[in-house]
Design an enzyme around this catalytic site. Structure first.
Site, short mmCIF file in Angstrom:
data_model
loop_
_atom_site.label_atom_id
_atom_site.label_comp_id
_atom_site.label_asym_id
_atom_site.label_seq_id
_atom_site.Cartn_x
_atom_site.Cartn_y
_atom_site.Cartn_z
N TYR A 1 -6.85 -3.22 12.69
CA TYR A 1 -7.73 -2.15 12.19
C TYR A 1 -9.18 -2.36 12.60
O TYR A 1 -10.08 -2.08 11.82
CB TYR A 1 -7.56 -2.03 10.66
CG TYR A 1 -6.21 -1.45 10.31
CD1 TYR A 1 -6.01 -0.08 10.30
CD2 TYR A 1 -5.12 -2.28 10.03
CE1 TYR A 1 -4.78 0.46 10.01
CE2 TYR A 1 -3.87 -1.75 9.75
CZ TYR A 1 -3.70 -0.37 9.74
OH TYR A 1 -2.47 0.17 9.46
N ASP B 1 0.81 -1.22 0.00
CA ASP B 1 0.00 0.00 0.00
C ASP B 1 0.84 1.27 0.00
O ASP B 1 0.64 2.15 0.81
CB ASP B 1 -0.91 -0.05 1.24
CG ASP B 1 -1.91 1.08 1.30
OD1 ASP B 1 -2.37 1.51 0.24
OD2 ASP B 1 -2.21 1.54 2.43
N GLU C 1 0.77 -1.21 14.09
CA GLU C 1 -0.11 -0.37 13.27
C GLU C 1 -1.50 -0.38 13.87
O GLU C 1 -2.03 -1.45 14.21
CB GLU C 1 -0.22 -0.89 11.83
CG GLU C 1 1.00 -0.67 10.98
CD GLU C 1 0.81 -1.11 9.52
OE1 GLU C 1 -0.35 -1.15 9.04
OE2 GLU C 1 1.82 -1.40 8.88
N GLU D 1 3.41 -8.16 7.41
CA GLU D 1 2.16 -8.81 7.04
C GLU D 1 2.29 -9.88 5.96
O GLU D 1 1.52 -9.89 5.00
CB GLU D 1 1.13 -7.75 6.61
CG GLU D 1 0.84 -6.75 7.71
CD GLU D 1 -0.37 -5.86 7.41
OE1 GLU D 1 -0.78 -5.78 6.24
OE2 GLU D 1 -0.92 -5.28 8.37
#
Ligand code: GCB
Length: 592
Positions: A469, A163, A505, A414
C-alpha cells in the site's frame, strides 16, 4: 468431500428458504433445549444469508453469541433403505445441528461444508424438525481468530484483527440427500499432459459394505466416452485431450460407478479439466505456458444478504470480471461457496484459493486499537489456533482439490512472518498442505511490515504473494515517492529468492463520485493514478507474474476511524457500479 448431486442412484433436496429464527440474547438456548420444541420467536431468517442486516434492529446486528434456525423437513417417501444425509455448505462460524431431539453434527469453521448421516433418526415419508444453533464468536482457538470480552453487565463484545465485517449465519445452501448404503464417498483426480494425451490419475473411495466393483469412465463435453478403467485407482489416458485453459475452459466428466453382479449400485459424476500447474524459476506455468494473473482480491459481500451466497450476484460478479478483462481472483480471505468454484471451472477463471487464516498478526493490534503485541504467544496464536488452522487446510483441500480453476493454495493472509515463532508455526502447515496436495504450489500472503529482509518463512513456499500500500498507508498522496519504494522492494524480493511474485493486493480507498484536479487521495482520479503507477513498476519487474487489485468492490467492515461504512478500495461500488479506475483497468487488461 464430494458435493451432493442428483443421479440415477441418488436424490437431492434443497432446504433453502425461510427458517424460524431466534436470537439467543441471554445464552439460555442450550440449557432450555430450544431444539426440542418449536422456536419461541416471531422472526424468520432467509437461508442462505447473513442474519446481521436482515432486520431493522441494532441489537440483532451487534449480537455476539448464538442464533437459532429451525424448520420442518419432509423426507421423500421413496427413500426407504437409502442412507440419508444432511449437509450444510457453511454455517459461520460454528454450528450444532439437531434432528428432532438428537444432536447429529457439530462443526467449527465458518466457510467450509459439513454433513451428518441421519439415517437412524428419520423415516422415509415422514417429517423431522431441523434445528441449527450458529455461533458467530471468534476466539484464539478459531480461524480466523478473535477475542470476546464480557462486561460487568454480561454484555459480550467481539474484536478481531481482520478488515471485513463479521457477518454470520447460514451463508450457503442446506441439503438433504440420499445415497445407496454402498456408495462413492470420495474421488481424487490429478491430471498430467503427455504429448497430445491427457493423463488422469484417479482414486475412488467407497463407503459401506464393499460387495460391488468400481469402474470409471471419462466423458467428453458431448457425453462421448473417451477413456475407461475397471479399478478403484489408477491412471486413464485421454487421447488428443482438449486442455482446460485460462479463458478457454474445457471440462470432461469423470464417472465413478459401483456395480454388483452387473447391476448399478451407485454412480457419481465429477466435472474436471485436464491441465497442469508448475512453478519454474520466476515463472508460473499453466499447461507449460507462463501465466500472468490479472484480477482482484474479492469478498463475498453484498447489500442485505451480507456473506450469503446468491446465484444472481455470482453471475453478475463474474460478468464484471469478464467485462474488465480479469482472468483470475483470490478467495480473500476464506473459501468461497462451491458454486463460485464450479462457475470458475466452467468459465476458465483462475483461482488462488485461500484459507480463512486472516488476522494472525499482533502488529495489526496497533491499527485496530490496543497497541501492537506479539503474535505467537500463549494468549494469541497458540497450539489451539494451529489445530484449527490444520483443520481448515485439510477441509479446504478435501473440498477443492478437484477444481481445475484452483492453481495455488494460500494458507494465510498477512500473518506475522518476521517474529521468532513464525517459522515453527508455518513450517508444519506448509508441509501439511503439500502432503494433502502435492500437485499444486503453496504460498501465503505477505504483509507490508514484513519486508524481504525481515520475513523468515518465504523460503518454505513456491511463490511470493505481496500486499502493498505504498501511496496509501505510506507515502499517502505522494505517488512519486511510492513508486521508488515499490520498485526497490520488488527488486529486493527478486534478488533474494528468484521466485515468481504476485501482487495480491494494491489499492486506494476511493469515494465514488469524489473528483479532484489535484490528485487527492480518496478521489476517483487518485485511484486511477495509483493503479497506473503500480502498473508502470510491474511492467519493469520481470519476476512479477500477477496483479490483483484490492478490491473488486467496496465491502462492509467493522466500525472504526479508518472506515466510512466499510472499505472503499473497490474498483466497483458495493452495488457494482464502476468507478473511473474500472475503465482504466479495463483498457490495460483487455490488451495485456
Ligand atoms: C490488507 C488486508 C485486507 C484489507 C486491506 C486494506 O492488507 O489483507 O484485508 O482490507 O489491507 O484495505 O487495508
Amino acid at each position: 468431500m464430494l458435493k451432493p448431486q442428483n443421479g440415477p442412484t441418488r436424490e437431492l433436496v434443497n432446504l433453502d428458504g425461510l427458517y424460524r429464527f431466534a436470537v439467543d440474547f441471554d445464552r439460555t438456548g442450550h440449557a432450555e433445549r430450544w431444539f426440542a420444541r418449536r422456536l419461541d420467536s416471531r422472526l424468520e431468517a432467509a437461508v442462505p444469508a447473513s442474519f446481521n442486516d436482515l432486520y431493522a434492529d441494532q441489537r440483532i446486528r451487534d449480537h455476539v453469541g448464538y442464533v437459532w434456525y429451525q424448520r420442518q423437513v419432509q423426507v421423500p417417501r421413496g427413500w426407504n433403505g437409502e442412507r440419508i444425509h444432511l449437509r450444510l455448505d457453511s454455517a459461520t462460524h460454528a454450528a450444532t445441528v439437531w434432528v428432532d431431539d438428537v444432536e447429529v453434527a457439530s462443526h467449527q469453521g465458518g466457510y467450509l461444508p459439513f454433513e451428518a448421516d441421519i439415517t437412524d433418526h428419520v423415516a422415509a415419508g415422514e417429517q423431522f424438525r431441523l434445528t441449527v444453533a450458529v455461533s458467530n464468536e471468534l476466539t484464539q482457538a478459531s480461524i480466523p481468530p478473535g477475542r470476546i470480552d464480557v462486561g460487568a453487565d454480561g454484555r459480550r463484545t467481539q474484536t478481531y484483527l481482520h478488515d471485513f465485517y463479521n457477518y454470520a449465519g447460514i451463508h450457503r445452501s442446506v441439503w438433504l440427500y440420499s445415497t445407496p448404503s454402498e456408495h462413492v464417498e470420495d474421488v481424487t483426480l490429478v491430471t498430467d499432459i503427455e504429448a497430445d494425451a491427457g493423463l488422469v490419475r484417479y482414486e475412488v473411495i467407497t463407503a459401506g459394505d464393499a460387495t460391488g466393483a468400481v469402474t470409471v469412465r471419462v466423458l467428453d463435453a458431448d457425453g462421448r466416452e473417451v477413456a475407461a478403467a475397471a479399478d478403484a485407482a489408477g491412471t486413464v489416458r485421454i487421447e488428443n485431450a482438449r486442455l482446460w485453459q485460462p479463458g478457454n475452459a474445457y471440462l470432461y466428466t469423470f464417472v465413478a460407478e459401483i456395480r454388483a453382479d452387473g447391476v448399478l449400485v451407485d454412480s457419481y459424476e465429477l466435472p474436471f479439466g485436464v491441465r497442469t500447474v508448475e512453478v519454474k524459476g520466476r515463472r508460473f506455468l499453466i499447461n507449460g505456458d507462463p501465466f500472468y494473473f490479472k484480477g482482484f482480491g474479492m469478498h463475498e459481500d453484498h447489500v442485505t444478504v451480507g456473506k450469503g451466497h446468491g446465484n444472481a450476484q455470482l453471475v453478475n460478479d463474474f460478468s464484471l470480471l469478464d467485462w474488465i478483462g480479469a482472468n483470475s481472483f483470490r478467495t480473500s480471505h476464506y473459501p468461497y461457496a462451491e458454486e463460485v468454484m464450479e462457475f470458475a471451472d466452467r468459465h476458465g477463471i483462475v483461482i488462488i484459493d485461500e484459507t480463512p487464516a486472516v488476522g494472525l498478526n499482533g502488529a495489526f493490534a496497533g491499527v485496530f486499537g490496543g497497541g501492537p503485541r506479539s503474535t505467537y504467544a500463549e494468549d494469541f496464536v497458540n497450539e489451539d489456533t494451529a489445530a484449527s488452522h490444520r483443520q481448515v487446510i485439510s477441509e479446504l483441500v478435501a473440498r477443492d482439490k478437484n477444481h481445475p480453476s484452483v492453481v495455488l493454495w494460500s494458507i494465510a493472509n498477512e500473518p506475522n512472518s518476521s517474529e521468532d515463532g513464525a517459522r515453527a508455526y508455518f513450517e508444519p502447515l506448509a508441509a501439511l498442505t503439500r502432503k494433502l496436495d502435492p500437485s499444486r504450489p503453496v504460498g501465503f500472503v505477505n504483509v507490508m511490515f514484513d519486508d524481504w529482509d525481515k520475513d523468515i518463512i518465504t523460503d518454505l513456499f513456491d511463490v511470493i504473494m505481496l500486499n502493498r500500500y505504498y501511496g496509501w498507508y505510506l507515502q499517502n498522496g505522494d505517488l512519486a515517492a511510492a513508486e521508488a519504494v515499490l520498485e526497490q522492494e520488488l527488486l529486493g524480493w527478486d534478488g533474494k529468492y528468484g521466485k515468481p511474485i504476485i501482487m495480491t493486493e494494491y489499492g486506494a480507498d476511493t469515494l465514488s463520485g469524489f473528483h479532484s484536479l489535484y490528485n487527492q487521495p480518496w478521489s476517483e482520479e487518485y485511484q486511477s493514478e495509483f493503479l497506473d503507477m503500480y502498473h508502470r513498476v510491474f511492467d519493469r519487474v520481470e519476476a512479477l507474474v500477477g496483479e490483483q487489485v484490492w478490491n473488486f468492490a467496496d465491502f462492509q467492515t467493522s466500525n472504526g476511524i479508518m472506515r466510512v461504512d466499510g472499505n472503499k478500495k473497490g474498483v466497483f461500488t458495493r452495488d457494482r457500479r464502476p468507478k473511473a479506475a474500472a475503465h482504466s483497468l479495463r483498457r490495460r487488461w483487455l490488451k495485456r
